[in-house]
Scaffold this motif. Structure first.
Motif, PDB file in Angstrom:
ATOM      1  N   ARG A   1      69.922  38.193  77.338  1.00  0.00           N
ATOM      2  CA  ARG A   1      69.450  36.853  77.014  1.00  0.00           C
ATOM      3  C   ARG A   1      70.228  36.303  75.827  1.00  0.00           C
ATOM      4  O   ARG A   1      70.723  37.045  74.997  1.00  0.00           O
ATOM      5  CB  ARG A   1      67.965  36.891  76.701  1.00  0.00           C
ATOM      6  N   LYS A   2      70.313  34.996  75.769  1.00  0.00           N
ATOM      7  CA  LYS A   2      71.043  34.321  74.693  1.00  0.00           C
ATOM      8  C   LYS A   2      70.516  34.755  73.329  1.00  0.00           C
ATOM      9  O   LYS A   2      71.271  34.953  72.385  1.00  0.00           O
ATOM     10  CB  LYS A   2      70.923  32.809  74.865  1.00  0.00           C
ATOM     11  N   LYS A   3      69.211  34.956  73.224  1.00  0.00           N
ATOM     12  CA  LYS A   3      68.591  35.365  71.967  1.00  0.00           C
ATOM     13  C   LYS A   3      69.158  36.706  71.478  1.00  0.00           C
ATOM     14  O   LYS A   3      69.398  36.891  70.295  1.00  0.00           O
ATOM     15  CB  LYS A   3      67.080  35.457  72.188  1.00  0.00           C
ATOM     16  N   ILE A   4      69.387  37.616  72.392  1.00  0.00           N
ATOM     17  CA  ILE A   4      69.947  38.924  72.038  1.00  0.00           C
ATOM     18  C   ILE A   4      71.361  38.758  71.502  1.00  0.00           C
ATOM     19  O   ILE A   4      71.745  39.357  70.501  1.00  0.00           O
ATOM     20  CB  ILE A   4      69.937  39.874  73.254  1.00  0.00           C
ATOM     21  N   ILE A   5      72.146  37.940  72.169  1.00  0.00           N
ATOM     22  CA  ILE A   5      73.531  37.717  71.753  1.00  0.00           C
ATOM     23  C   ILE A   5      73.585  37.103  70.363  1.00  0.00           C
ATOM     24  O   ILE A   5      74.405  37.486  69.528  1.00  0.00           O
ATOM     25  CB  ILE A   5      74.258  36.816  72.778  1.00  0.00           C
ATOM     26  N   GLU A   6      72.711  36.159  70.094  1.00  0.00           N
ATOM     27  CA  GLU A   6      72.703  35.477  68.794  1.00  0.00           C
ATOM     28  C   GLU A   6      72.228  36.379  67.659  1.00  0.00           C
ATOM     29  O   GLU A   6      72.645  36.215  66.523  1.00  0.00           O
ATOM     30  CB  GLU A   6      71.836  34.222  68.875  1.00  0.00           C
ATOM     31  N   LYS A   7      71.351  37.331  67.934  1.00  0.00           N
ATOM     32  CA  LYS A   7      70.756  38.172  66.896  1.00  0.00           C
ATOM     33  C   LYS A   7      71.615  39.370  66.498  1.00  0.00           C
ATOM     34  O   LYS A   7      71.432  39.918  65.422  1.00  0.00           O
ATOM     35  CB  LYS A   7      69.401  38.700  67.374  1.00  0.00           C
ATOM     36  N   SER A   8      72.530  39.794  67.345  1.00  0.00           N
ATOM     37  CA  SER A   8      73.207  41.060  67.104  1.00  0.00           C
ATOM     38  C   SER A   8      74.714  40.944  67.274  1.00  0.00           C
ATOM     39  O   SER A   8      75.208  40.124  68.033  1.00  0.00           O
ATOM     40  CB  SER A   8      72.663  42.109  68.084  1.00  0.00           C
ATOM     41  N   ASP A   9      75.436  41.815  66.570  1.00  0.00           N
ATOM     42  CA  ASP A   9      76.878  41.889  66.765  1.00  0.00           C
ATOM     43  C   ASP A   9      77.240  42.930  67.821  1.00  0.00           C
ATOM     44  O   ASP A   9      78.401  43.162  68.105  1.00  0.00           O
ATOM     45  CB  ASP A   9      77.598  42.200  65.448  1.00  0.00           C
ATOM     46  N   ARG A  10      76.224  43.568  68.397  1.00  0.00           N
ATOM     47  CA  ARG A  10      76.425  44.560  69.463  1.00  0.00           C
ATOM     48  C   ARG A  10      75.626  44.125  70.684  1.00  0.00           C
ATOM     49  O   ARG A  10      74.561  43.532  70.561  1.00  0.00           O
ATOM     50  CB  ARG A  10      75.929  45.931  69.027  1.00  0.00           C
ATOM     51  N   LEU A  11      76.132  44.453  71.848  1.00  0.00           N
ATOM     52  CA  LEU A  11      75.430  44.124  73.078  1.00  0.00           C
ATOM     53  C   LEU A  11      74.795  45.385  73.661  1.00  0.00           C
ATOM     54  O   LEU A  11      75.420  46.443  73.666  1.00  0.00           O
ATOM     55  CB  LEU A  11      76.387  43.524  74.110  1.00  0.00           C
ATOM     56  N   PRO A  12      73.597  45.275  74.165  1.00  0.00           N
ATOM     57  CA  PRO A  12      72.963  46.432  74.806  1.00  0.00           C
ATOM     58  C   PRO A  12      73.661  46.734  76.128  1.00  0.00           C
ATOM     59  O   PRO A  12      74.176  45.826  76.780  1.00  0.00           O
ATOM     60  CB  PRO A  12      71.527  45.961  75.036  1.00  0.00           C
ATOM     61  N   ILE A  13      73.703  48.001  76.505  1.00  0.00           N
ATOM     62  CA  ILE A  13      74.306  48.359  77.785  1.00  0.00           C
ATOM     63  C   ILE A  13      73.260  48.552  78.866  1.00  0.00           C
ATOM     64  O   ILE A  13      73.592  48.744  80.016  1.00  0.00           O
ATOM     65  CB  ILE A  13      75.195  49.612  77.679  1.00  0.00           C
ATOM     66  N   GLY A  14      71.995  48.526  78.513  1.00  0.00           N
ATOM     67  CA  GLY A  14      70.938  48.622  79.510  1.00  0.00           C
ATOM     68  C   GLY A  14      70.385  50.021  79.644  1.00  0.00           C
ATOM     69  O   GLY A  14      70.531  50.869  78.768  1.00  0.00           O
ATOM     70  N   TYR A  15      69.773  50.261  80.786  1.00  0.00           N
ATOM     71  CA  TYR A  15      69.127  51.529  81.082  1.00  0.00           C
ATOM     72  C   TYR A  15      69.758  52.132  82.325  1.00  0.00           C
ATOM     73  O   TYR A  15      70.183  51.407  83.218  1.00  0.00           O
ATOM     74  CB  TYR A  15      67.629  51.314  81.332  1.00  0.00           C
ATOM     75  N   PRO A  16      69.789  53.464  82.429  1.00  0.00           N
ATOM     76  CA  PRO A  16      70.355  54.073  83.637  1.00  0.00           C
ATOM     77  C   PRO A  16      69.475  53.807  84.854  1.00  0.00           C
ATOM     78  O   PRO A  16      68.259  53.655  84.741  1.00  0.00           O
ATOM     79  CB  PRO A  16      70.398  55.562  83.321  1.00  0.00           C
ATOM     80  N   LYS A  17      70.124  53.763  86.009  1.00  0.00           N
ATOM     81  CA  LYS A  17      69.384  53.659  87.263  1.00  0.00           C
ATOM     82  C   LYS A  17      68.514  54.901  87.416  1.00  0.00           C
ATOM     83  O   LYS A  17      68.711  55.897  86.731  1.00  0.00           O
ATOM     84  CB  LYS A  17      70.352  53.572  88.442  1.00  0.00           C
ATOM     85  N   GLU A  18      67.606  54.855  88.345  1.00  0.00           N
ATOM     86  CA  GLU A  18      66.650  55.948  88.535  1.00  0.00           C
ATOM     87  C   GLU A  18      67.327  57.303  88.783  1.00  0.00           C
ATOM     88  O   GLU A  18      66.870  58.326  88.306  1.00  0.00           O
ATOM     89  CB  GLU A  18      65.728  55.614  89.716  1.00  0.00           C
ATOM     90  N   ASP A  19      68.429  57.326  89.509  1.00  0.00           N
ATOM     91  CA  ASP A  19      69.092  58.594  89.842  1.00  0.00           C
ATOM     92  C   ASP A  19      70.293  58.904  88.926  1.00  0.00           C
ATOM     93  O   ASP A  19      71.127  59.716  89.259  1.00  0.00           O
ATOM     94  CB  ASP A  19      69.550  58.586  91.298  1.00  0.00           C
ATOM     95  N   THR A  20      70.343  58.251  87.769  1.00  0.00           N
ATOM     96  CA  THR A  20      71.491  58.378  86.883  1.00  0.00           C
ATOM     97  C   THR A  20      71.031  58.631  85.448  1.00  0.00           C
ATOM     98  O   THR A  20      70.014  58.116  85.024  1.00  0.00           O
ATOM     99  CB  THR A  20      72.322  57.066  86.921  1.00  0.00           C
ATOM    100  N   GLY A  21      71.795  59.425  84.720  1.00  0.00           N
ATOM    101  CA  GLY A  21      71.517  59.664  83.314  1.00  0.00           C
ATOM    102  C   GLY A  21      72.696  59.245  82.465  1.00  0.00           C
ATOM    103  O   GLY A  21      73.820  59.132  82.951  1.00  0.00           O
ATOM    104  N   VAL A  22      72.450  59.022  81.189  1.00  0.00           N
ATOM    105  CA  VAL A  22      73.497  58.625  80.248  1.00  0.00           C
ATOM    106  C   VAL A  22      73.331  59.447  78.972  1.00  0.00           C
ATOM    107  O   VAL A  22      72.219  59.638  78.494  1.00  0.00           O
ATOM    108  CB  VAL A  22      73.403  57.115  79.908  1.00  0.00           C
ATOM    109  N   ALA A  23      74.446  59.924  78.440  1.00  0.00           N
ATOM    110  CA  ALA A  23      74.444  60.672  77.184  1.00  0.00           C
ATOM    111  C   ALA A  23      75.684  60.267  76.386  1.00  0.00           C
ATOM    112  O   ALA A  23      76.641  59.732  76.941  1.00  0.00           O
ATOM    113  CB  ALA A  23      74.454  62.177  77.448  1.00  0.00           C
ATOM    114  N   ILE A  24      75.669  60.533  75.103  1.00  0.00           N
ATOM    115  CA  ILE A  24      76.807  60.255  74.236  1.00  0.00           C
ATOM    116  C   ILE A  24      77.404  61.587  73.778  1.00  0.00           C
ATOM    117  O   ILE A  24      76.685  62.445  73.260  1.00  0.00           O
ATOM    118  CB  ILE A  24      76.395  59.410  73.002  1.00  0.00           C
ATOM    119  N   PHE A  25      78.709  61.742  74.012  1.00  0.00           N
ATOM    120  CA  PHE A  25      79.385  62.979  73.675  1.00  0.00           C
ATOM    121  C   PHE A  25      80.480  62.725  72.646  1.00  0.00           C
ATOM    122  O   PHE A  25      81.103  61.667  72.634  1.00  0.00           O
ATOM    123  CB  PHE A  25      80.008  63.618  74.928  1.00  0.00           C
ATOM    124  N   GLY A  26      80.747  63.739  71.814  1.00  0.00           N
ATOM    125  CA  GLY A  26      81.796  63.669  70.809  1.00  0.00           C
ATOM    126  C   GLY A  26      83.134  64.126  71.361  1.00  0.00           C
ATOM    127  O   GLY A  26      83.269  64.443  72.550  1.00  0.00           O
TER     128      GLY A  26
END
Length: 80
Positions: A16-41
């Protein structure tokens, strides 16, 4: 297909426009039901929440297009 397009195929969000205006970062969302997301070094280690690293998407739907293609699979995947 670029990295961002591949990422967005497995995530969903409502931007939403409100999110864009409030932050310098954009959210990437949530994983689909059969998918996971992790952050690795850099050493392929799982990082704690809030750390910066490589976004790793995992799950059954991620491997489409890699079946019976060992060279492509080896270049794109690693074992956790």
């Amino acid at each position: 297909m670029g990295r961002l397009k591949r990422l967005l195929r497995f995530l969903k969000w409502r931007l939403r426009k409100k999110i864009i205006e409030k932050s310098d970062r954009l959210p990437i969302g949530y994983p689909k039901e059969d998918t996971g997301v992790a952050i690795f070094g850099n050493q392929q280690q799982l990082l704690p929440e809030g750390e910066t690293g490589e976004i790793v998407i995992y799950g059954q739907s991620v491997s489409k297009g890699y079946l019976n293609n060992p060279e492509k699979t080896q270049a794109a995947f690693f074992f956790l």
